[in-house]
Scaffold this motif. Structure first.
Motif, PDB file in Angstrom:
ATOM      1  N   GLU A 105       0.825  -1.206   0.000  1.00 57.24           N
ATOM      2  CA  GLU A 105       0.000   0.000   0.000  1.00 57.24           C
ATOM      3  C   GLU A 105       0.865   1.265   0.000  1.00 57.24           C
ATOM      4  O   GLU A 105       0.616   2.206  -0.747  1.00 57.24           O
ATOM      5  CB  GLU A 105      -0.905  -0.023   1.234  1.00 57.24           C
ATOM      6  N   VAL A 106       1.898   1.265   0.814  1.00 58.70           N
ATOM      7  CA  VAL A 106       2.812   2.416   0.873  1.00 58.70           C
ATOM      8  C   VAL A 106       3.532   2.592  -0.458  1.00 58.70           C
ATOM      9  O   VAL A 106       3.648   3.711  -0.967  1.00 58.70           O
ATOM     10  CB  VAL A 106       3.823   2.244   2.032  1.00 58.70           C
ATOM     11  N   ALA A 107       3.998   1.491  -1.042  1.00 58.51           N
ATOM     12  CA  ALA A 107       4.696   1.571  -2.335  1.00 58.51           C
ATOM     13  C   ALA A 107       3.781   2.144  -3.408  1.00 58.51           C
ATOM     14  O   ALA A 107       4.206   2.957  -4.232  1.00 58.51           O
ATOM     15  CB  ALA A 107       5.204   0.191  -2.736  1.00 58.51           C
ATOM     16  N   GLU A 108       2.525   1.726  -3.394  1.00 58.27           N
ATOM     17  CA  GLU A 108       1.565   2.232  -4.381  1.00 58.27           C
ATOM     18  C   GLU A 108       1.348   3.745  -4.191  1.00 58.27           C
ATOM     19  O   GLU A 108       1.317   4.499  -5.171  1.00 58.27           O
ATOM     20  CB  GLU A 108       0.238   1.483  -4.251  1.00 58.27           C
ATOM     21  N   LYS A 109       1.205   4.178  -2.955  1.00 60.02           N
ATOM     22  CA  LYS A 109       1.025   5.611  -2.687  1.00 60.02           C
ATOM     23  C   LYS A 109       2.245   6.419  -3.143  1.00 60.02           C
ATOM     24  O   LYS A 109       2.096   7.488  -3.719  1.00 60.02           O
ATOM     25  CB  LYS A 109       0.764   5.854  -1.206  1.00 60.02           C
ATOM     26  N   LEU A 110       3.428   5.895  -2.877  1.00 62.74           N
ATOM     27  CA  LEU A 110       4.644   6.596  -3.295  1.00 62.74           C
ATOM     28  C   LEU A 110       4.754   6.654  -4.823  1.00 62.74           C
ATOM     29  O   LEU A 110       5.162   7.663  -5.384  1.00 62.74           O
ATOM     30  CB  LEU A 110       5.889   5.935  -2.698  1.00 62.74           C
ATOM     31  N   ALA A 111       4.356   5.559  -5.482  1.00 63.63           N
ATOM     32  CA  ALA A 111       4.398   5.545  -6.949  1.00 63.63           C
ATOM     33  C   ALA A 111       3.418   6.533  -7.537  1.00 63.63           C
ATOM     34  O   ALA A 111       3.724   7.240  -8.509  1.00 63.63           O
ATOM     35  CB  ALA A 111       4.106   4.143  -7.465  1.00 63.63           C
ATOM     36  N   ASN A 112       2.239   6.625  -6.953  1.00 64.74           N
ATOM     37  CA  ASN A 112       1.238   7.588  -7.426  1.00 64.74           C
ATOM     38  C   ASN A 112       1.692   9.016  -7.200  1.00 64.74           C
ATOM     39  O   ASN A 112       1.393   9.907  -8.004  1.00 64.74           O
ATOM     40  CB  ASN A 112      -0.110   7.349  -6.737  1.00 64.74           C
ATOM     41  N   ARG A 113       2.395   9.264  -6.108  1.00 67.99           N
ATOM     42  CA  ARG A 113       2.910  10.587  -5.805  1.00 67.99           C
ATOM     43  C   ARG A 113       3.988  11.002  -6.818  1.00 67.99           C
ATOM     44  O   ARG A 113       4.124  12.160  -7.141  1.00 67.99           O
ATOM     45  CB  ARG A 113       3.499  10.608  -4.391  1.00 67.99           C
ATOM     46  N   ALA A 114       4.736  10.021  -7.320  1.00 70.20           N
ATOM     47  CA  ALA A 114       5.819  10.303  -8.260  1.00 70.20           C
ATOM     48  C   ALA A 114       5.295  10.604  -9.664  1.00 70.20           C
ATOM     49  O   ALA A 114       5.970  11.200 -10.471  1.00 70.20           O
ATOM     50  CB  ALA A 114       6.798   9.139  -8.315  1.00 70.20           C
ATOM     51  N   ASP A 115       4.065  10.139  -9.969  1.00 68.58           N
ATOM     52  CA  ASP A 115       3.499  10.344 -11.313  1.00 68.58           C
ATOM     53  C   ASP A 115       3.115  11.781 -11.567  1.00 68.58           C
ATOM     54  O   ASP A 115       2.823  12.596 -10.876  1.00 68.58           O
ATOM     55  CB  ASP A 115       2.269   9.446 -11.522  1.00 68.58           C
TER      56      ASP A 115
END
Length: 173
Positions: A163-173
């Motif tokens: 879940e954290v990895a997904e949030k960080l990836a979305n933040r980077a987009d």
């Protein structure tokens, strides 16, 4: 090898058995009482290992302590991945007696602290885990690592890590 290195050496102990990577620069070294050396470089800490030496990258130094002439290293190892998140576990601490530590303890502290970009503690019903963003030597960006406490449910840790990895990836987009 640069001109200064040819004249003054690379700052490595005589007969150092490790092979530095291209661009890896030695910073400090100290003889270990039982043999070998601890060598601080730009990419990690070289420690005696068997008949040679091996490098522990700064992002895998879980803990380092200096007390009463003894340097204690707790190395982390990657036990798995959840997406872009590295799951770590600590190895047993190893101790090195350094009769003349020089700048080794100070330089290790600087580099370990310098590799940490952020940290967060997450509590679970049974145990907890540290989520740490760390700079990996020789790579751009940061890596998210999770280090669960012993006994913490790995499935819960992996679910939160994903879940954290997904949030960080979305933040980077």
């Amino acid at each position: 090898m640069g001109l200064l290195s040819r004249f003054f050496g690379r700052g490595l102990p005589e007969r150092f058995p490790g092979e530095l990577a291209e661009g890896e620069e030695p910073v400090a070294a100290a003889a270990v009482e039982s043999g070998g050396h601890l060598v601080v470089t730009s990419l990690g800490l070289w420690i005696p290992s068997g008949d040679g030496a091996r490098r522990v990258g700064w992002h895998l130094v879980g803990k380092a302590a200096w007390d009463d002439g003894v340097f204690t290293l707790t190395e982390s190892e990657e036990t798995g991945r959840t997406g872009a998140v590295a799951v770590l576990a600590d190895r047993e601490p190893v101790r090195f007696r350094l009769p003349q530590p020089g700048k080794v303890p100070q330089q290790v502290r600087l580099r370990v602290d310098g590799s940490v970009r952020g940290r967060h503690r997450h509590e679970f019903p049974e145990g907890g885990a540290w989520f740490v963003q760390r700079k990996v030597p020789g790579r751009d960006g940061v890596e998210l690592q999770v280090r669960p406490d012993p006994g913490t449910d790995p499935a819960l840790v992996e679910a939160v890590a994903a879940e954290v990895a997904e949030k960080l990836a979305n933040r980077a987009d």
